[in-house]
Design an enzyme around this catalytic site. Structure first.
Site, PDB file in Angstrom:
ATOM      1  N   ILE A 101       0.813 -48.673  66.745  1.00 59.84           N
ATOM      2  CA  ILE A 101       2.046 -48.565  65.985  1.00 59.84           C
ATOM      3  C   ILE A 101       2.760 -47.387  65.833  1.00 59.84           C
ATOM      4  O   ILE A 101       3.889 -47.058  65.929  1.00 59.84           O
ATOM      5  CB  ILE A 101       1.886 -49.070  64.612  1.00 59.84           C
ATOM      6  CG1 ILE A 101       3.118 -49.630  63.530  1.00 59.84           C
ATOM      7  CG2 ILE A 101       1.108 -48.483  63.551  1.00 59.84           C
ATOM      8  CD1 ILE A 101       4.199 -50.512  64.611  1.00 59.84           C
ATOM      9  N   GLU A 115       0.282 -55.451  59.049  1.00 57.34           N
ATOM     10  CA  GLU A 115      -0.770 -55.459  58.180  1.00 57.34           C
ATOM     11  C   GLU A 115      -2.044 -54.889  59.065  1.00 57.34           C
ATOM     12  O   GLU A 115      -1.872 -54.835  60.161  1.00 57.34           O
ATOM     13  CB  GLU A 115      -1.063 -57.074  57.837  1.00 57.34           C
ATOM     14  CG  GLU A 115      -0.839 -58.015  58.778  1.00 57.34           C
ATOM     15  CD  GLU A 115      -1.626 -57.718  60.067  1.00 57.34           C
ATOM     16  OE1 GLU A 115      -2.823 -57.691  59.741  1.00 57.34           O
ATOM     17  OE2 GLU A 115      -0.990 -58.169  61.057  1.00 57.34           O
ATOM     18  N   GLY A 126      -1.206 -57.163  65.770  1.00 59.00           N
ATOM     19  CA  GLY A 126      -0.799 -56.780  64.130  1.00 59.00           C
ATOM     20  C   GLY A 126      -0.283 -55.396  63.992  1.00 59.00           C
ATOM     21  O   GLY A 126       0.467 -54.904  65.035  1.00 59.00           O
ATOM     22  N   GLU A 127      -0.313 -55.020  62.939  1.00 59.31           N
ATOM     23  CA  GLU A 127      -0.089 -53.480  62.703  1.00 59.31           C
ATOM     24  C   GLU A 127       1.578 -53.362  62.615  1.00 59.31           C
ATOM     25  O   GLU A 127       2.063 -52.322  62.501  1.00 59.31           O
ATOM     26  CB  GLU A 127      -0.370 -52.615  63.674  1.00 59.31           C
ATOM     27  CG  GLU A 127      -1.780 -52.375  63.823  1.00 59.31           C
ATOM     28  CD  GLU A 127      -2.596 -51.422  65.097  1.00 59.31           C
ATOM     29  OE1 GLU A 127      -1.519 -50.771  65.523  1.00 59.31           O
ATOM     30  OE2 GLU A 127      -3.561 -51.400  65.419  1.00 59.31           O
ATOM     31  N   GLY A 128       2.152 -54.491  62.857  1.00 54.92           N
ATOM     32  CA  GLY A 128       3.804 -54.431  62.786  1.00 54.92           C
ATOM     33  C   GLY A 128       4.129 -53.995  64.389  1.00 54.92           C
ATOM     34  O   GLY A 128       5.367 -53.814  64.611  1.00 54.92           O
TER      35      GLY A 128
END
Length: 359
Positions: free
Chosen positions: A88, A166, A322-324
């Protein structure tokens, strides 16, 4: 004629009269229309786009029944975010996005990293929902309000476009339970390998989540979102739900990332419906109207859920990080949609004839 309908017609007319065949820019045209409606203008603008990553630990992860990695990895990855070494971070730097990392409830003290990690800690991880509710109702409400306040502050600072991510070992299990309860589809429909379960571990995860679903009678909580969150949610999921609610009310452009981020959006949508909050856009009735879905996660149930919601994601890259990260990768498409709407010539201004043209 209603304001929304008049604006929608005006936006569509502007899009259709750019120097291109009708519909030639595909999804970008749909995005431009949606963003114009969100901002209630024919001249939308993106200011200070952000990705906000909420991190939290889950008590169930301490059992090893649903996760391939130990709970400590959550804190280790948050430190990786803080040091700029995660995917990210790379994608935010590439696309000139501001990254905010939020400690919603990690089982670690980030005091020495206060400049890189925003302290919004509700607790040091949730409780093990195999034995008891993950959090109290008060904690769920506190997390939701904290998510709202974080978004309010970002808008004060000038942000009007935001994607949520997240981090939390075990949070695919919470997402699975939430999705199953709200949609009425079986747990197994949404249960995936998370961060890398083998076949035996996957079956153990399915068995465990079915046991949890039955224990907490989650089938009875589909229209009780706060109670559902308190039973099986995570602090990061609850905080993200609050962030969605505030972002929509403030007419921000909202990008939904992947599997867990979509579960948080589902919770937020149920709260939105239960509290009968007025939509800032007339005639829009759910949060899905206000959200742009960034990508289809490779996590087992995400594609099924997107179909269930009747939404089409922008990207399909078989990601499940994830992580955006999906939201960060989709952000340039959002900017492109706004740019063509504002900067591309019309047939009239460019002096291009449309006579006998098949547009």
């Amino acid at each position: 004629m209603k304001k929304e309908s008049a604006l929608k017609q005006q936006l569509q007319h502007t899009i259709d009269n750019k120097t291109k065949p009708l519909g030639a820019l595909g999804r970008l045209e749909e995005i431009a229309l949606q963003i114009g409606l969100i901002q209630q203008t024919t001249k939308p603008v993106i200011r200070q786009p952000h990705i906000v990553v909420f991190a939290g630990d889950h008590g169930i992860a301490q059992t090893g029944l649903v996760n391939a990695y130990p709970q400590e990895v959550t804190a280790q990855m948050v430190l990786n975010f803080a040091h700029g070494g995660a995917a990210i971070n790379v994608f935010c730097r590439q696309n000139q996005l501001t990254l905010k990392v939020v400690d919603a409830g990690v089982n670690f003290d980030f005091t020495s990293h206060s400049t890189e990690v925003l302290n919004a800690k509700i607790g040091y991880g949730t409780k093990n929902y195999l034995n008891e509710p993950a959090m109290t109702i008060a904690e769920a409400e506190q997390a939701i309000e904290k998510g709202r306040s974080i978004v309010r502050q970002l808008t004060v600072d000038g942000c009007n476009c935001i994607g949520f991510g997240e981090m939390g070992i075990g949070n695919t299990s919470s997402a699975t339970l939430i999705m199953s309860a709200i949609t009425g589809l079986p747990v197994v429909e949404f249960t995936g390998r998370g961060a890398g379960l083998n076949d035996d571990q996957l079956q153990k995860k399915i068995d465990t989540l079915q046991e949890v679903f039955k224990k907490h009678t989650l089938n009875e909580l589909s229209q009780q979102p706060i109670d559902l969150l308190s039973r099986v949610g995570g602090f990061e999921i609850a905080m993200m739900a609050g962030a969605y609610l505030e972002a929509v009310q403030l007419q921000l452009i909202v990008l939904v990332d992947g599997f867990i981020a979509t579960a948080a959006m589902l919770i937020a949508n149920e709260i939105f419906r239960a509290t009968k909050q007025p939509s800032p856009v007339p005639d829009w009735t759910t949060l899905t109207d206000h959200c742009i879905f960034a990508h289809t996660s490779h996590e087992a149930g995400h594609e099924k859920l997107l179909r269930h919601l009747g939404v089409t994601p922008l990207l399909h890259l078989s990601m499940r990080l994830g992580e955006g990260t999906g939201a960060a990768l989709a952000m340039p498409m959002i900017q492109a949609a706004v740019n063509f709407l504002n900067e591309m010539a019309s047939f009239e201004s460019a002096g291009v004839s449309t006579q006998n043209a098949e547009r």
